[in-house]
Design a protein around this motif. Structure first.
Motif, PDB file in Angstrom:
ATOM      1  N   LEU A  10       0.762  -1.154   0.017  1.00 55.32           N
ATOM      2  CA  LEU A  10      -0.074   0.130  -0.027  1.00 55.32           C
ATOM      3  C   LEU A  10       0.736   1.383   0.073  1.00 55.32           C
ATOM      4  O   LEU A  10       0.129   2.286  -0.539  1.00 55.32           O
ATOM      5  N   ILE A  11       2.025   1.058   0.595  1.00 54.37           N
ATOM      6  CA  ILE A  11       2.864   2.596   0.802  1.00 54.37           C
ATOM      7  C   ILE A  11       3.235   3.251  -0.630  1.00 54.37           C
ATOM      8  O   ILE A  11       2.765   4.151  -0.528  1.00 54.37           O
ATOM      9  N   PRO A  12       3.630   2.517  -1.676  1.00 54.03           N
ATOM     10  CA  PRO A  12       4.150   3.517  -2.709  1.00 54.03           C
ATOM     11  C   PRO A  12       2.871   4.033  -3.365  1.00 54.03           C
ATOM     12  O   PRO A  12       2.834   5.172  -3.678  1.00 54.03           O
ATOM     13  N   TRP A  13       1.793   3.198  -3.398  1.00 52.35           N
ATOM     14  CA  TRP A  13       0.364   3.825  -3.856  1.00 52.35           C
ATOM     15  C   TRP A  13       0.002   4.941  -2.951  1.00 52.35           C
ATOM     16  O   TRP A  13      -0.442   6.065  -3.484  1.00 52.35           O
ATOM     17  N   ALA A  14       0.098   4.693  -1.714  1.00 47.24           N
ATOM     18  CA  ALA A  14      -0.358   5.922  -0.708  1.00 47.24           C
ATOM     19  C   ALA A  14       0.348   7.253  -0.590  1.00 47.24           C
ATOM     20  O   ALA A  14      -0.345   8.227  -0.498  1.00 47.24           O
ATOM     21  N   ILE A  15       1.872   7.273  -0.920  1.00 47.45           N
ATOM     22  CA  ILE A  15       2.275   8.431  -0.888  1.00 47.45           C
ATOM     23  C   ILE A  15       2.107   9.382  -2.013  1.00 47.45           C
ATOM     24  O   ILE A  15       1.723   8.722  -3.299  1.00 47.45           O
TER      25      ILE A  15
ATOM     26  N   ILE B 253      10.299  -2.306  -2.761  1.00 44.95           N
ATOM     27  CA  ILE B 253       9.527  -1.345  -2.379  1.00 44.95           C
ATOM     28  C   ILE B 253      10.060  -0.682  -1.116  1.00 44.95           C
ATOM     29  O   ILE B 253       9.652   0.783  -1.287  1.00 44.95           O
TER      30      ILE B 253
ATOM     31  N   PHE C 167      12.747   4.148   0.321  1.00 47.89           N
ATOM     32  CA  PHE C 167      12.374   5.022   1.470  1.00 47.89           C
ATOM     33  C   PHE C 167      13.611   4.916   2.679  1.00 47.89           C
ATOM     34  O   PHE C 167      14.046   5.838   3.004  1.00 47.89           O
TER      35      PHE C 167
ATOM     36  N   ILE D  88      -6.949  10.651   1.562  1.00 50.98           N
ATOM     37  CA  ILE D  88      -5.608  10.293   0.989  1.00 50.98           C
ATOM     38  C   ILE D  88      -5.667  10.988  -0.415  1.00 50.98           C
ATOM     39  O   ILE D  88      -4.697  11.529  -0.907  1.00 50.98           O
TER      40      ILE D  88
ATOM     41  N   ASN E 137      -2.948  13.718  -1.190  1.00 51.26           N
ATOM     42  CA  ASN E 137      -2.033  13.597  -2.471  1.00 51.26           C
ATOM     43  C   ASN E 137      -2.247  14.756  -3.629  1.00 51.26           C
ATOM     44  O   ASN E 137      -1.356  14.620  -4.677  1.00 51.26           O
TER      45      ASN E 137
ATOM     46  N   THR F 275       1.438   9.757   5.797  1.00 53.18           N
ATOM     47  CA  THR F 275       0.896   8.742   4.825  1.00 53.18           C
ATOM     48  C   THR F 275       1.247   7.139   5.588  1.00 53.18           C
ATOM     49  O   THR F 275       0.289   6.325   5.751  1.00 53.18           O
ATOM     50  N   LEU F 276       2.413   7.205   6.214  1.00 51.36           N
ATOM     51  CA  LEU F 276       2.697   5.868   6.685  1.00 51.36           C
ATOM     52  C   LEU F 276       1.804   5.487   7.904  1.00 51.36           C
ATOM     53  O   LEU F 276       1.249   4.328   7.872  1.00 51.36           O
TER      54      LEU F 276
ATOM     55  N   VAL G 191      -1.532   4.668   6.611  1.00 51.20           N
ATOM     56  CA  VAL G 191      -1.566   3.186   5.959  1.00 51.20           C
ATOM     57  C   VAL G 191      -1.496   2.121   6.972  1.00 51.20           C
ATOM     58  O   VAL G 191      -2.158   1.234   6.799  1.00 51.20           O
TER      59      VAL G 191
END
Lengths: 416, 274
Positions: A229-234, B21, B25, B202, B206, B252-253, B256
């Motif tokens: 989910l993280i790449p999509w959500a940022i 992924i 980060f 969200i 964004n 965001t983190l 999520v």
């Protein structure tokens, strides 16, 4: 009692009303507006073209401002000049200015004292004649031998008369004709299509593979799902900035790795060459949206009943046959939705490229959206930009139509 | 034997996937704790033997980034509240009540979600300039264009899943349709409404294009736009840029991690209206 009955009978309409108002105000009305802009030569930084004019108009406010400024300079000159000839010339011009004011007041101005007034072409021409006469007389004045305050400034001010005359800027299909010959539109459209096709195809294949993997029970599956989910959500701009760092020409770790692997001659070549920059953008996009694609397809996989696989296994079907004849056909609606939404998203890409390359090097990674944005907000050519956006919307319509036909699915559940 | 092999391959793929992924980060976070000078040296590519500092964060907080985060928070919250309310009413009506033009409305909502956002930006910009609404929280209003369709489709899915008997018995007891919605359906649909609210938040958080064009004043910029301005024209301070990336990613983190189940349900129910 009667009222509450009426409310109950029309509950369906009443409940959708707020949403309908918002859709009309912020979607439908602006779309209509864009549709209108596209037929005008509208430029926000040009006072005579910053609105849409079907007819000839006069900006009385600007005209009056110009008159006032000329008077102001002429008054200063009057104090400086020595000769009688010049004084009488100045008086003559000042009389003309008064006559011009009278002409405006009698022939053009409206009762409500609007700043911009619609006029007939004849009257507009008569006004232009008077304005030009004043400019001509000013030129004559400053050729006379005498002491003046600042002829350049007065002439510069007088030239502002031009901005008060507004000709019709209705341009018919000229903006659309221009799109056909604008090579920058062609190159951005080509780039956008190449980017869309490659990245969506890669995302579909990788996403499908990942969805099949995630559909199996294994330890840590929910953790994998969370990370997906993280790449999509940022926010896209954040992701783009992150990749911008990983790609940078000196300390970017990805650009350095690619150099070591021999993909590019030097780290700086990643974003400095148009071909490499295309791949850099595609990689960033694939990184950001493949997990989303996988989750979408996983949702589709999970509704396929397990009994189908079991019974086909009993009949001796191979894994590939199961995938080909059970998974794929039943996953078709999910694949359709995922493909359609991803394609449309990729086609309108703006923020990723805006931050990552800004369209560079040399405009080679400029998407259609980014170009339209620049035309509208950097060059303030709203009319032309709007026409470009409409062409984009047309392409979106075509893409949707092709998908519906090719995958033969019904979009709004007509067959339910 | 074959099974062991395939399960090893399976594990390798999963680990590789997670690595891909997380790596950006991880690397950006590591960089954000390095002194600017070191980021430009050969040391930048090494993990060990590097110096670590919080200077980038100290410098970052002297900029307007916190203010931008506040703007984002306020604008996204306003958007979430009103979009969730009007979307709930609309979705319930579409899912359960009868009215003319229902299909037309559904098609229009779907179509608006498919158009490029650029198509509304010109007229909205001009109207905002005329009304003096640029550089304000009024920007939340056009945010409905991007968030409302998704919210409506998620909610239609959820309302359709509620058993019809619930409303039928309430209406039999003489309750009006609108009363039934507020007293019976809304509590039952709470999880779905929450999902839709998260997705709306969200989406609003964004958003980039509207914010870039309407809130141009630095004091009114949202985080997504603010961060894009860190990539300057002539020089980039990577230390600050990476620190900003970390700071903007944190909200965001949190969302999520806290709401992953709702988000997954939102992604799938928004797309598959079955």
């Amino acid at each position: 009692m009667k009222f509450s009955k009426w409310v109950d009978k029309n509950a369906g309409y009443i409940l959708v009303l707020p949403a309908v108002i918002f859709i009309i105000l912020f979607s439908i009305a602006p779309i209509m507006g864009t549709l209108r802009y596209a037929f005008f030569d509208m430029q926000l930084n040009d006072q005579s073209r910053n609105d849409m004019y079907m007819k000839s108009n006069v900006n009385i406010a600007l005209n009056q401002e110009t008159i006032d400024y000329i008077n102001y300079y002429l008054d200063i000159d009057l104090d400086l000049v020595q000769k009688d000839a010049t004084i009488s010339k100045i008086d003559e011009i000042k009389m003309d200015l008064i006559e011009l004011e009278n002409f405006i007041a009698e022939e053009i101005a409206t009762a409500d004292l609007r700043g911009v007034v619609q006029v007939s072409e004849d009257k507009q021409n008569a006004l232009i004649g008077r304005q030009e006469l004043i400019i001509k007389k000013l030129e004559e004045l400053y050729q006379m031998e005498d002491e003046f305050y600042s002829p350049e400034d007065t002439m510069a001010v007088a030239s502002e008369f031009e901005t008060s005359i507004i000709k019709s800027n209705f341009s018919g299909g000229a903006n659309f004709a221009k799109i056909l010959t604008d090579t920058r539109v062609h190159s951005t459209l080509k780039f956008t299509l190449v980017f869309t096709i490659i990245s969506v195809f890669a995302e579909l294949i990788l996403g499908l593979a990942l969805a099949l993997i995630m559909n199996k029970p294994f330890k840590g599956r929910s953790l994998v799902r969370t990370f997906s989910l993280i790449p999509w959500a940022i926010p896209t701009s954040v992701a783009a900035l992150m990749w911008c760092y990983l790609y940078n020409g000196s300390s970017g770790i990805i650009s350095n790795i690619f150099t070591t692997l021999g993909f590019i001659p030097s780290p700086a070549a990643l974003l400095n060459s148009s071909k490499n920059a295309l791949w850099a953008i595609i990689i960033a996009d694939v990184w950001k949206t493949t997990p989303y694609m996988a989750l979408l397809l996983l949702g589709g996989l999970q509704v396929i009943p397990n009994s189908l696989y079991e019974s086909s296994a009993i009949e001796g079907a191979s894994k590939w046959q199961q995938f080909r004849y059970i998974t794929l056909p039943l996953l078709k609606p999910s694949i359709f939705v995922a493909l359609l939404f991803r394609t449309l998203d990729a086609f309108r890409v703006l923020d990723l490229i805006y931050v990552l390359t800004g369209g560079g090097p040399g405009g080679s990674t400029e998407s259609l959206s980014l170009y339209a944005y620049k035309v509208m907000f950097s060059q303030t050519r709203f009319g032309y930009g709007s026409a470009m956006v409409l062409v984009m919307a047309l392409v979106v319509g075509i893409i949707t139509f092709i998908y519906i036909k090719a995958l033969n699915v019904d979009l709004i559940g007509e067959k339910r | 034997m074959n099974n062991v092999k395939s399960s090893t391959l399976f594990k390798i793929i999963i680990v590789l996937y997670l690595f891909i992924i997380i790596f950006p980060f991880f690397w950006v976070t590591v960089t954000s704790f390095r002194p600017e000078a070191e980021i430009w040296s050969a040391n930048a590519l090494k993990l060990r033997g590097a110096t670590y500092t919080s200077a980038n964060y100290v410098n970052l907080f002297k900029t307007t980034i916190l203010n931008s985060l506040k703007n984002s928070l306020i604008i996204s919250t306003i958007t979430t509240v009103y979009v969730t309310m009007i979307a709930s009413l609309c979705a319930y009506s579409i899912a359960r009540l009868e009215f003319k033009f229902k299909k037309l409305l559904t098609v229009i909502i779907l179509a608006t979600s498919m158009f490029p956002q650029m198509i509304v930006i010109g007229p909205i910009y001009r109207v905002f300039v005329k009304l003096g609404w640029t550089n304000s929280y009024y920007i939340s209003l056009p945010y409905s264009m991007i968030t409302l369709p998704i919210a409506v489709f998620i909610l239609i899915t959820h309302f359709s899943q509620i058993p019809k008997e619930m409303e039928e018995s309430a209406i039999m007891d003489g309750s009006s349709k609108i009363n039934t919605f507020f007293k019976i359906i809304l509590p039952l649909a709470a999880p779905g409404i929450f999902t839709s609210a998260i997705m709306t938040f969200i989406g609003a958080w964004n958003e980039f294009l509207l914010s870039l064009t309407l809130n141009t004043n630095e004091a009114w910029r949202t985080a997504t736009v603010s961060i894009s301005f860190l990539r300057g024209q002539f020089e980039i301070f990577w230390g600050q840029v990476t620190a900003a990336t970390v700071v903007v990613t944190i909200p965001t983190l949190i969302i999520v991690i806290l709401f992953q189940r709702q988000i997954v349900s939102g992604i799938t129910s928004g797309a598959l209206k079955e």
